[in-house]
Design an enzyme around this catalytic site. Structure first.
Site, PDB file in Angstrom:
ATOM      1  N   LYS A  50       1.096  -1.462  -0.161  1.00  0.00           N
ATOM      2  CA  LYS A  50      -0.155   0.081  -0.163  1.00  0.00           C
ATOM      3  C   LYS A  50       0.981   1.248  -0.198  1.00  0.00           C
ATOM      4  CE  LYS A  50      -2.576   1.106   3.562  1.00  0.00           C
ATOM      5  NZ  LYS A  50      -2.118   2.527   3.701  1.00  0.00           N
TER       6      LYS A  50
ATOM      7  N   GLU B 191       1.089   5.761  -0.163  1.00  0.00           N
ATOM      8  CA  GLU B 191       0.164   6.620  -0.114  1.00  0.00           C
ATOM      9  C   GLU B 191       0.018   7.510  -1.375  1.00  0.00           C
ATOM     10  OE1 GLU B 191       1.022   9.009   3.884  1.00  0.00           O
ATOM     11  OE2 GLU B 191       0.661   7.535   4.688  1.00  0.00           O
TER      12      GLU B 191
ATOM     13  N   GLU C  70      -9.169   7.300   4.232  1.00  0.00           N
ATOM     14  CA  GLU C  70      -8.823   7.630   5.170  1.00  0.00           C
ATOM     15  C   GLU C  70      -9.139   9.175   6.262  1.00  0.00           C
ATOM     16  OE1 GLU C  70      -4.894   6.725   7.247  1.00  0.00           O
ATOM     17  OE2 GLU C  70      -5.780   7.959   9.206  1.00  0.00           O
TER      18      GLU C  70
HETATM   19  O1  KIV Z   1      -0.721   2.091   8.792  1.00  0.00           O
HETATM   20  C1  KIV Z   1      -1.937   2.192   9.442  1.00  0.00           C
HETATM   21  O2  KIV Z   1      -2.387   1.672  10.050  1.00  0.00           O
HETATM   22  C2  KIV Z   1      -3.012   2.714   8.145  1.00  0.00           C
HETATM   23  C3  KIV Z   1      -4.598   2.606   8.134  1.00  0.00           C
HETATM   24  C4  KIV Z   1      -4.838   3.816   8.967  1.00  0.00           C
HETATM   25  C5  KIV Z   1      -5.055   2.720   6.670  1.00  0.00           C
HETATM   26  O3  KIV Z   1      -2.335   3.090   6.799  1.00  0.00           O
END
Ligand code: KIV
Length: 262
Positions: free
Chosen positions: A110, A112, A179
């Protein structure tokens, strides 16, 4: 669950449940739960290491946490966060970082945002690494926002978030975390995308939800955002249990003979 199951779940109207996890012990428990997928979040820097933001998470730190979670929850779909700036130094550096996380046991990464690293998202996807996007509040940009703040409350900001979510889908992301955005905006984005949205502080209109495990268990007493429902008063349970152990030690009722070797 696999990355393609996320799309299937959305097509069939099934909600996706996700939680964060950073360690082997909780991963073992999660492996026995019905939770669909696990995120080794860079929130590890805050939750596990006491930093005030996620900026302190490095690729090495994320690799260690990912390895521990993969050992404990091999049957779950594991997403690992690409930490601060690891995807902003060009595709080669990003591929190295993603490769470390995938070899550690992640099934997807993932990252950002999207603006300025579209090429990285595309290269990861084309290299066979499933990518989960993350828009709205991007905690790695906390200093640019001036704090952890709800995003998308002006029409410009809302349009910008919707545009980024759409760009991520076009670049091949299999899901997008939303988020801390207004519920209505999250609902509209979710309705406009083919890939599922996974909400945190983004209301009920998302295609799935994620919470930090320590928040939902109520053991993270330092931080209580409005969206972080405590499904358990874990802090109370732990403190009561520790008090019982303390009392048993001090009154000599622990250990009992059946807890001792002859
Ligand atoms: O690092 C994390 O916990 C996250 C979540 C808030 C989606 O990215």
């Amino acid at each position: 669950m696999s990355s393609t199951d996320f799309l299937q779940a959305k097509a069939e109207g099934r909600k996706v449940s996700m939680v964060t996890c950073y360690d082997y012990t909780f991963a073992r428990l999660l492996s026995k739960s019905p939770i669909d997928a696990v995120l080794v979040g860079d929130s590890a820097a805050m939750v596990m290491h006491g930093h005030s933001s996620t900026l302190a998470a490095s690729v090495d730190l994320m690799r260690l946490h990912t390895e521990a979670v993969a050992r404990g929850a091999a049957s779950k779909f594991i997403v690992a966060d690409m930490p601060f700036l690891s995807f902003r130094k060009g595709p080669a550096a990003a591929l190295d970082a993603a490769s470390a996380l995938m070899i550690a046991g992640a099934h997807a990464v993932k990252l950002e945002g999207v603006d300025g690293h579209e090429d990285v998202v595309q290269q990861l996807v084309q290299s066979g690494i499933p990518v989960m996007g993350h828009v709205g509040l991007q905690p790695q940009s906390v200093h640019a926002y001036g704090g952890f703040r709800v995003q998308g409350q002006t029409s410009d900001s809302a349009q910008n978030i919707a545009r980024q979510a759409c760009a991520l889908q076009q670049l091949g992301a299999f899901a997008v975390v939303l988020e801390c955005v207004p519920a209505r905006l999250a609902h509209e984005i979710s309705a406009s995308l083919r890939v599922p949205t996974i909400g945190i502080g983004a209301g009920a209109g998302c295609d799935g939800q994620i919470l930090v495990l320590q928040d939902l268990l109520g053991i993270n007493t330092d931080f209580r955002p409005k969206f972080a429902r405590h499904f358990l008063d874990g802090a109370r349970c732990v403190l009561d249990t520790l008090a019982r152990f303390d009392e048993a030690v001090k009154t000599g009722t622990f250990p009992a003979s059946e807890e001792s070797y002859s």
